[in-house]
Each structure stands twice: as C-alpha cells, then as structure tokens.
Design a protein around this motif. Structure first.
Motif, PDB file in Angstrom:
ATOM      1  N   ALA A   1      47.887  22.829  30.848  1.00 44.72           N
ATOM      2  CA  ALA A   1      48.985  23.670  31.333  1.00 44.72           C
ATOM      3  C   ALA A   1      48.583  24.320  32.653  1.00 44.72           C
ATOM      4  N   GLU A   2      49.555  24.797  33.359  1.00 41.10           N
ATOM      5  CA  GLU A   2      49.304  25.407  34.662  1.00 41.10           C
ATOM      6  C   GLU A   2      48.621  26.763  34.554  1.00 41.10           C
ATOM      7  N   THR A   3      48.638  27.389  33.379  1.00 39.61           N
ATOM      8  CA  THR A   3      48.001  28.690  33.234  1.00 39.61           C
ATOM      9  C   THR A   3      46.489  28.532  33.211  1.00 39.61           C
ATOM     10  N   SER A   4      45.798  29.585  33.493  1.00 38.08           N
ATOM     11  CA  SER A   4      44.342  29.567  33.511  1.00 38.08           C
ATOM     12  C   SER A   4      43.797  29.424  32.102  1.00 38.08           C
ATOM     13  N   ILE A   5      42.754  28.635  31.934  1.00 38.27           N
ATOM     14  CA  ILE A   5      42.147  28.497  30.617  1.00 38.27           C
ATOM     15  C   ILE A   5      41.296  29.713  30.288  1.00 38.27           C
TER      16      ILE A   5
ATOM     17  N   ALA B   1      42.323  32.889  30.936  1.00 35.34           N
ATOM     18  CA  ALA B   1      43.180  34.021  30.623  1.00 35.34           C
ATOM     19  C   ALA B   1      43.268  34.165  29.112  1.00 35.34           C
ATOM     20  N   HIS B   2      43.113  35.373  28.638  1.00 38.75           N
ATOM     21  CA  HIS B   2      43.190  35.599  27.206  1.00 38.75           C
ATOM     22  C   HIS B   2      44.299  36.589  26.898  1.00 38.75           C
ATOM     23  N   ARG B   3      44.777  36.492  25.671  1.00 34.70           N
ATOM     24  CA  ARG B   3      45.852  37.380  25.272  1.00 34.70           C
ATOM     25  C   ARG B   3      45.313  38.787  25.105  1.00 34.70           C
TER      26      ARG B   3
END
Length: 69
Positions: free
Chosen positions: A33-37, A39-41
């Motif tokens: 996906a285009e989101t950063s791997i 990035a965390h919730r």
C-alpha cells in the motif's frame, strides 16, 4: 527473446534484462500500500486512562491493607 524496453537480446527464461534492469514479466506479488510500513496506529486514550486508574486503585488498596492494623 528481446527486452520490450530496450530491445536487447536476452535469455528466454530471463526474469530481468541484464542491460536495463527492468523486469521481463509482470510481478506476481501485489505491491504494498502507499502508506508507510513504519506508521503505527495510535492507542486510544481511553485504554491509557483505564490503565492509570487501575494502577491508582491497586496502589490505594495496597496502601490501605499495609497501613491498617
């Protein structure tokens, strides 16, 4: 077989072109996906507040038991 990008003659079973480095076939794996791997919730603040309240109640109970004769 020739590379469809640069026209170089390459082996029939080649996965990439040795000259231009591009893949000779479509990827079998779906790209990420285009989101950063990385990035965390973010945790909800309700869970943190509940944990703090539980610790305070536990400390108060321990102090009550420790200080009562």
């Amino acid at each position: 077989m020739t590379c469809r990008y640069c026209g170089t003659e390459i082996a029939e079973k080649a996965l990439i072109c040795y000259r231009c480095g591009r893949a000779t076939t479509e990827p079998r794996v779906k790209p990420p996906a285009e989101t950063s791997i990385f990035a965390h919730r973010r945790r909800s603040s309700a869970a943190i507040i509940a944990a703090v309240v539980a610790v305070v109640i536990a400390l108060a109970g321990a102090a009550y038991i420790w200080l009562t004769p």
